[in-house]
Design a protein around this motif. Structure first.
Motif, PDB file in Angstrom:
ATOM      1  N   HIS A 145       0.657  -0.940   0.140  1.00  0.00           N
ATOM      2  CA  HIS A 145      -0.079   0.200  -0.145  1.00  0.00           C
ATOM      3  C   HIS A 145       1.078   1.581  -0.155  1.00  0.00           C
ATOM      4  CE1 HIS A 145       0.866  -0.398   4.644  1.00  0.00           C
ATOM      5  NE2 HIS A 145       0.797   0.562   4.558  1.00  0.00           N
ATOM      6  N   SER A 167      -3.757   5.477   4.266  1.00  0.00           N
ATOM      7  CA  SER A 167      -3.521   4.435   3.622  1.00  0.00           C
ATOM      8  C   SER A 167      -4.737   4.239   2.557  1.00  0.00           C
ATOM      9  CB  SER A 167      -3.444   3.193   4.996  1.00  0.00           C
ATOM     10  OG  SER A 167      -3.014   1.598   4.211  1.00  0.00           O
ATOM     11  N   PHE A 168      -3.408   3.692   1.681  1.00  0.00           N
ATOM     12  CA  PHE A 168      -4.185   3.343   0.081  1.00  0.00           C
ATOM     13  C   PHE A 168      -3.786   1.897  -0.414  1.00  0.00           C
ATOM     14  CE2 PHE A 168      -3.952   7.954   0.173  1.00  0.00           C
ATOM     15  CZ  PHE A 168      -5.271   8.553  -0.014  1.00  0.00           C
ATOM     16  N   SER A 169      -4.574   0.889  -0.888  1.00  0.00           N
ATOM     17  CA  SER A 169      -4.591  -0.182  -1.286  1.00  0.00           C
ATOM     18  C   SER A 169      -3.680  -0.343  -2.760  1.00  0.00           C
ATOM     19  CB  SER A 169      -5.488  -1.065  -1.377  1.00  0.00           C
ATOM     20  OG  SER A 169      -6.772  -0.213  -3.173  1.00  0.00           O
ATOM     21  N   GLN A 175      -8.485   3.325   2.608  1.00  0.00           N
ATOM     22  CA  GLN A 175      -8.376   1.852   3.156  1.00  0.00           C
ATOM     23  C   GLN A 175      -8.685   2.323   4.788  1.00  0.00           C
ATOM     24  OE1 GLN A 175      -4.591  -0.418   2.749  1.00  0.00           O
ATOM     25  NE2 GLN A 175      -5.462  -2.164   1.683  1.00  0.00           N
ATOM     26  N   SER A 176      -7.485   3.347   5.631  1.00  0.00           N
ATOM     27  CA  SER A 176      -7.751   4.126   6.348  1.00  0.00           C
ATOM     28  C   SER A 176      -7.361   5.068   6.365  1.00  0.00           C
ATOM     29  CB  SER A 176      -7.239   2.950   7.298  1.00  0.00           C
ATOM     30  OG  SER A 176      -5.597   2.999   7.660  1.00  0.00           O
ATOM     31  N   SER A 190     -11.243   3.071   9.901  1.00  0.00           N
ATOM     32  CA  SER A 190     -10.877   2.061   8.148  1.00  0.00           C
ATOM     33  C   SER A 190     -12.386   2.448   8.265  1.00  0.00           C
ATOM     34  CB  SER A 190     -10.659   0.786   9.037  1.00  0.00           C
ATOM     35  OG  SER A 190      -9.821   0.601   9.739  1.00  0.00           O
ATOM     36  N   LYS A 192     -14.197   0.617   3.870  1.00  0.00           N
ATOM     37  CA  LYS A 192     -14.879  -0.696   3.223  1.00  0.00           C
ATOM     38  C   LYS A 192     -16.325  -0.383   2.251  1.00  0.00           C
ATOM     39  CE  LYS A 192     -17.516  -3.468   6.580  1.00  0.00           C
ATOM     40  NZ  LYS A 192     -17.804  -4.478   7.311  1.00  0.00           N
TER      41      LYS A 192
END
Length: 207
Positions: A145, A167-169, A175-176, A190, A192
């Protein structure tokens, strides 16, 4: 604390990216690419889990909820557990629903809310990522990530937190978001089930 977590989330909204892998682009060009993605968002829906950690008191609390966005500037941040609470940003007002107790704040009549409105707008159009006068933004590659670290230059903001870590996938979806306060206290959100440009019922955005 909830409203500050809300602010931080919208900083992160400006950082959604196109579907290129991070390994194929320069970190320095990330801001421009992320801006392009958000400009295409007519609507946005996601779910979140928020955890607040206070180290000194050994306290950890968790909340759950949903986020809605309708272009150009209607936004709803809704907690569902452990009890209902929502913030609706619409027509320069913040509508608060605290488990049935409703109130309204005029963003133009309060400096804090006015700044909040500017942050939301800057996040959604991507300009916040280029706001070098108020924020330092650094991109860091990790194994699976990428993190975007935002440090505020504004003293009033710096008094509330030291930095924000997004945070990135690998496909560049958020992501968070971690709000790091002074000491070891932090708030972690977080995400989804992101859905972009899907219909949202008009009733969702009614005060």
């Amino acid at each position: 604390m909830r409203i500050f977590s809300f602010i931080l989330f919208f900083w992160s909204l400006g950082m959604f990216a196109q579907q290129n892998n991070f390994t194929s682009v320069s970190l320095k060009s990330s801001a421009s690419q992320l801006t392009e993605k958000m400009e295409s968002a007519k609507s946005l829906y996601g779910e979140f889990e928020q955890t607040k950690v206070i180290k000194m008191l050994d306290v950890e609390t968790t909340s759950y909820g949903r986020i809605y966005y309708q272009s150009p500037d209607v936004i709803k941040w809704e907690y569902t557990k452990p009890y209902p609470y929502s913030l609706l940003f619409k027509n320069n007002f913040i509508y608060i629903d605290d488990d049935g107790q409703k109130s309204k704040q005029d963003m133009t009549a309060n400096k804090l809310f006015a700044k909040l409105g500017d942050l939301i707008t800057g996040s959604l159009n991507g300009k916040l990522l280029k706001d070098d006068a108020n924020f330092d933004v650094e991109y860091q590659k990790k194994k699976h990530h990428v993190e975007a670290v935002i440090t505020p230059k504004d003293k009033s903001m710096a008094d509330m937190f030291e930095k924000v870590i997004m945070s990135f996938s690998e496909d560049k979806m958020l992501q968070s978001v971690k709000l790091q306060e002074s000491g070891e206290d932090y708030t972690l959100i977080s995400f989804k089930n992101w859905k972009m440009n899907t219909p949202i019922k008009a009733s969702v955005f009614q005060p």
